[in-house]
Each structure stands twice: as structure tokens, then as C-alpha cells.
Design an enzyme around this catalytic site. Structure first.
Site, PDB file in Angstrom:
ATOM      1  N   ILE A  24      53.113  30.245  42.626  1.00 30.42           N
ATOM      2  CA  ILE A  24      52.748  31.072  41.488  1.00 30.42           C
ATOM      3  C   ILE A  24      51.617  32.019  41.882  1.00 30.42           C
ATOM      4  O   ILE A  24      50.653  31.622  42.524  1.00 30.42           O
ATOM      5  CB  ILE A  24      52.355  30.201  40.276  1.00 30.42           C
ATOM      6  CG1 ILE A  24      52.193  31.069  39.023  1.00 30.42           C
ATOM      7  CG2 ILE A  24      51.119  29.363  40.553  1.00 30.42           C
ATOM      8  CD1 ILE A  24      52.292  30.281  37.732  1.00 30.42           C
ATOM      9  N   CYS A  65      40.569  51.285  50.934  1.00 26.10           N
ATOM     10  CA  CYS A  65      41.875  51.027  51.545  1.00 26.10           C
ATOM     11  C   CYS A  65      42.894  51.859  50.781  1.00 26.10           C
ATOM     12  O   CYS A  65      42.574  52.481  49.760  1.00 26.10           O
ATOM     13  CB  CYS A  65      42.237  49.537  51.534  1.00 26.10           C
ATOM     14  SG  CYS A  65      42.504  48.851  49.883  1.00 26.10           S
TER      15      CYS A  65
END
Length: 496
Positions: free
Chosen positions: A187, A465
Site C-alpha cells: 500500500i 529535481c
């Protein structure tokens, strides 16, 4: 107050012994789920239904909690809220039923459906005709439709006891939880994996949860919340585990050693390797993921095969053929979408140019340079928590916020800013970040945590990034270590 819970049709077609076993399991699950509301609630399994009786002095809050919870217990097809009264005559039965159902059939078509047990001087058809005529007399704008009615008025007579059905709700269906064994669901907190886990719960699989932490305490806090929510709504009859594996160093090793186009597939292969180890130690025979064919590059049919090849255990994919919008719609019904909408998708940003059809020999060659001790260390550091304790204060620290700057103008307005490009060298060369007015440093993602403490503390460092997810993750990690002068720069680099 009495509730009759009808069995899911797939249970009723089983052999007698299997049906009895499933009914016993469902009865125990219902008892375990409802006892927290009132220990005096009585649950009794029968051949074609389960009876739930509340005490006469049950509070309105208890009644509301029971009626809210019953439709979410796997294995129940329909919930009938009933009152049992003594049956003396058809007219007496009509006197009780007509006031209850007249508002429901007003302006609509209906039919009466009667079930009768015991010895009587009339048939079930006689009951239906008598009650139907009384309902029509009381509601002139209603009409009878025996084949396709808008409303079905149910009546059940057991000997001299009449069950007056005041309301009914649709149940969840499926099989009683625990009847189909156990599985370990990976999950992440996005839309897909909670829906996949719910589908396993609905089919009677006792489902534990495995979380690979890529985003620090804030990421884990969000996933703990959605996991607890899913369990609290659909699985409280069973105690299950939540295992958290710190995977940041594994990601760092992938960034350091794996070619760009293979990173996503290799990350998933590392996850299923680790998941298999965790599951085997717990005696769990299968893994569950939220993969859907072609949703992202690592989920092409070919790449899913490459991921399966790294797993010791079968991988079940309940949403494999679902459309994304269908998954999102189901997440909204489950009320897990609100968690997903604010949860970054960390594992989807590893590769800039991912391969849709990664060659087996390329994957094996790339993994030959991977330091598997990093994976071993991650497994050693795994932490197991009972799902019912996931929201304990000590387990879920408040999320940390970090400064985010969205433009060169906002960046220039800061006092002593410095941007740190955390991309790999080849990414930096392909799309250099041009900020002539602001100092720029190059520290790869996988080196930042070691080098950050040595940087001068009189500057504000903004991490950069391509998509902003890795930089935010690193800034959160540094903040958790007490380094609060790191934030995120979300400006853009020039196109290739």
C-alpha cells in the site's frame, strides 16, 4: 430491534457444509464488529440469514452505528431492519405494514413478496394479494407491477410471528472475511492500492498491509491514516498488521547503480523481493498490488512479467483491468480518495525515460551491480504495528512542512539562497538548471543526506529535481533531522 442479514448469493449456492462454515464465519465476524458498540448485542446464524438483535434500551447512537456498519461487512447481501409482532390475522398484519410502506410506494410501482413458514390456512400468494390491495387502497397513485416493480415490499411470517420490515439496505456482498486465507497488500496511499486491498477484503481475504517508505515520517503518517481508515470501515472483525520498511536507501542505491530507463521496474522488483521475505516470515501465501495494465511504464504487461519473475510468491492484482477513472470513482465511494489527492506518488518518478519493455538480460545485468545488503538492511529495520494502533500519538507524528519556492523571482527575494540540484549527473547535463543570480550546487539525491549537515548553516538551501517529489522528500528528511534551512525549488529547467 432485530436485523435480518441475508447471505451473499454466492454463499447460498455452495455445498451444505461450505455454506454452514461460511455462515459461522460471517456470524463471528458480525459479532466481533458490533461488540464494540454494545456487548449485549446478540448475533445468531441461521440457514438463510443471520439475525442481529439489539437490546430494547439501545441508544440512538448505538442504533445509528450498527446501521452504518452492517452494510460494510463482507458476506452480507442485504440488511432488513425488522420488528417482530404476534400474527393474528391478515388484516392485523396489513394494519402494521401499510403505514410503513405507503410513503415508499407513492407514485411508484410495487409488488408484495411474501415468505411463509409454518402451518396456516392461507398461502403466500394470499398474503401478497391481501396486502397489495390494502396498499393500493391507502396509496391511490401507486400501481402494481409483478415483473419490474420500483419497490418490493417484503413480508416474512414464521408460524405466528410476523416480521415487519421497516427498512432495508444493500450489503457489501462478497465472502466473510477470513474465509479465503490471508494476503499481504503493498500500500502506497495513492488511489490504486487501497482499492485493490478493499477488493481483497470484500472477497474474504484477511489482508495485512506492507508500506515501503520513500518519503519519511510525513509519507508514513499519510499512509497510516488511509490504512487505518480502510481497516476501520471494512475489516475490524480481524486484527491485522501494518509493516513499514524504510526504502529511501534502496532508492538511493538504485539511483546510484541502475540505468535510468530500468529504475522503475527494478524498484518494483526490489519491493516484491522484500515483500516476499516479509510474507514468508508471517506465513502469508500471496502478495497484492494496485497495478493496472499500462497505467504507467512499469505496468505494461511485459514489465509486470519482469516484476513477477523477482517474486517468490504469487502477486494478485485486483484492479489489473480497471480504468483509472473507475478506480478513482471507487476510491471516492470508499472515502480513500481524499488521502490519495494529497499523497505524492514517490515511486512513479524514478526514471526520466522508462522502458516500456525492459529486457530481462538488461535487468539482470543492472541488478548485478546493486548492493543487496542495502535491501537486507531495509528489511532489518522494518517496523510492525497492529493496524488498530496505527493512529496512536506516538506512531503518527504531525506532518512536517517545508518551504517551497515556485519561481526565479521568489527565489531571488530570499536572504542568502542557494539551489542544490539533486538530479544525477546525466540528468543535469541533459537539462541544465540556469540561475545566474543564485549560487548553484550539484549534490546527487543519494549523497545529500550525508553531505547536508556539513553545509554552512547561514544559507537557505532549495532542493531541485525534475518533478519536485524527490526534492520534497529529501527536504522533509532533513527537517526531521533538525535541518530546517532546506526547502524545495519548483522552477523549471530548460527543455532538452
Amino acid at each position: 430491534m432485530l436485523y435480518l442479514l441475508k447471505l451473499h448469493p454466492e454463499i447460498t449456492i455452495k455445498s451444505r457444509s461450505v455454506r454452514q462454515q461460511m455462515t459461522r464465519c460471517l456470524t463471528a465476524n458480525i459479532r466481533n464488529t458490533l461488540r464494540r458498540h454494545d456487548e449485549r448485542i446478540r448475533v445468531k446464524g441461521q440457514w438463510d440469514a443471520v439475525r442481529v438483535r439489539l437490546p430494547e434500551d439501545a441508544t440512538p447512537d448505538t442504533v445509528a452505528a450498527v446501521e452504518d456498519g452492517l452494510p460494510r461487512i463482507p458476506g452480507i447481501h442485504q440488511i432488513l431492519a425488522t420488528e417482530e409482532v404476534r400474527f393474528d390475522s391478515l388484516d392485523q398484519a396489513a394494519d402494521r405494514i401499510v403505514p410503513l410502506w405507503s410513503p415508499a410506494i407513492a407514485g411508484r410501482s410495487f409488488r408484495v413478496k411474501a415468505k411463509r413458514r409454518g402451518q396456516h390456512d392461507f398461502t403466500s400468494a394470499d398474503i401478497e394479494r391481501h396486502l397489495g390491495s390494502r396498499l393500493l387502497a391507502a396509496t391511490p397513485d401507486a400501481r402494481v407491477d409483478l415483473k419490474h416493480p420500483d419497490v418490493v415490499v417484503p413480508v416474512e411470517l414464521n408460524d405466528r410471528r410476523l416480521q415487519v420490515i421497516r427498512a432495508r439496505w444493500q450489503g457489501l456482498g462478497g465472502y466473510p472475511l477470513g474465509m479465503q486465507g490471508q494476503a499481504l497488500a503493498l500500500i502506497s496511499g495513492g488511489f490504486d492500492s487501497p482499492v485493490a486491498a478493499w477488493k481483497m477484503l470484500r472477497r474474504g481475504v484477511k489482508t495485512h498491509f506492507l508500506f515501503f517508505n520513500l518519503g519519511g515520517p510525513a509519507h508514513e503518517a499519510g499512509v497510516r491514516e488511509v490504512t487505518h481508515h480502510l481497516w476501520a470501515r471494512y475489516g475490524t472483525s480481524h486484527k491485522v498488521k501494518f509493516i513499514s520498511v524504510p526504502f529511501e536507501d534502496v532508492v538511493g542505491e538504485i539511483l546510484r547503480t541502475i540505468p535510468d530507463g530500468l529504475m522503475g521496474v527494478v524498484l518494483k522488483r526490489m519491493m516484491v523481493r522484500a515483500a516476499g521475505r516479509v510474507a514468508r516470515r508471517a506465513g502469508i501465501p500471496a502478495l497484492v498490488t494496485g497495478d493496472a495494465i499500462a497505467q504507467v511504464s512499469s505496468q505494461t504487461l511485459h514489465n509486470l512479467g519482469m516484476i513477477d519473475a523477482a517474486s517468490e510468491l504469487p502477486i494478485l492484482r485486483p484492479v489489473l483491468t480497471d480504468d483509472k477513472q473507475d478506480i478513482i470513482d471507487q476510491a471516492r465511494i470508499l472515502d480513500t480518495a481524499r488521502f490519495a489527492e494529497v499523497m505524492p506518488e514517490y515511486c512513479g518518478v524514478i526514471s526520466r525515460r522508462p522502458h516500456n519493455k525492459a529486457a530481462r538480460e538488461d535487468i539482470e545485468a543492472a541488478e548485478a551491480g546493486f548492493d543487496f545488503q542495502v535491501l537486507e538492511d531495509a528489511l532489518t529495520a522494518a517496523v510492525t504495528t497492529r493496524v488498530d494502533r496505527l493512529l496512536d500519538d506516538q506512531a503518527t507524528p504531525p506532518p512536517t512542512e517545508v518551504m517551497t519556492v515556485d519561481s526565479p523571482e521568489a527565489l531571488a527575494s530570499l536572504e542568502a539562497p542557494c539551489v542544490i540540484d539533486i538530479r544525477r549527473a546525466d540528468e543535469q547535463e541533459a537539462a541544465p538548471l540556469d540561475l545566474p543570480e543564485v549560487p548553484l550546487m550539484h549534490i546527487p539525491f543519494y549523497e545529500l543526506q550525508d553531505r547536508a549537515p556539513a553545509l554552512p548553516g547561514d544559507r537557505q538551501y532549495l532542493l531541485y529535481c525534475d518533478q519536485g517529489v524527490m526534492s520534497r522528500m529529501q527536504a522533509l528528511h532533513l527537517a526531521d533531522r533538525g535541518l530546517h534551512h532546506f526547502g524545495v525549488y519548483r522552477g523549471t529547467a530548460p527543455a532538452d
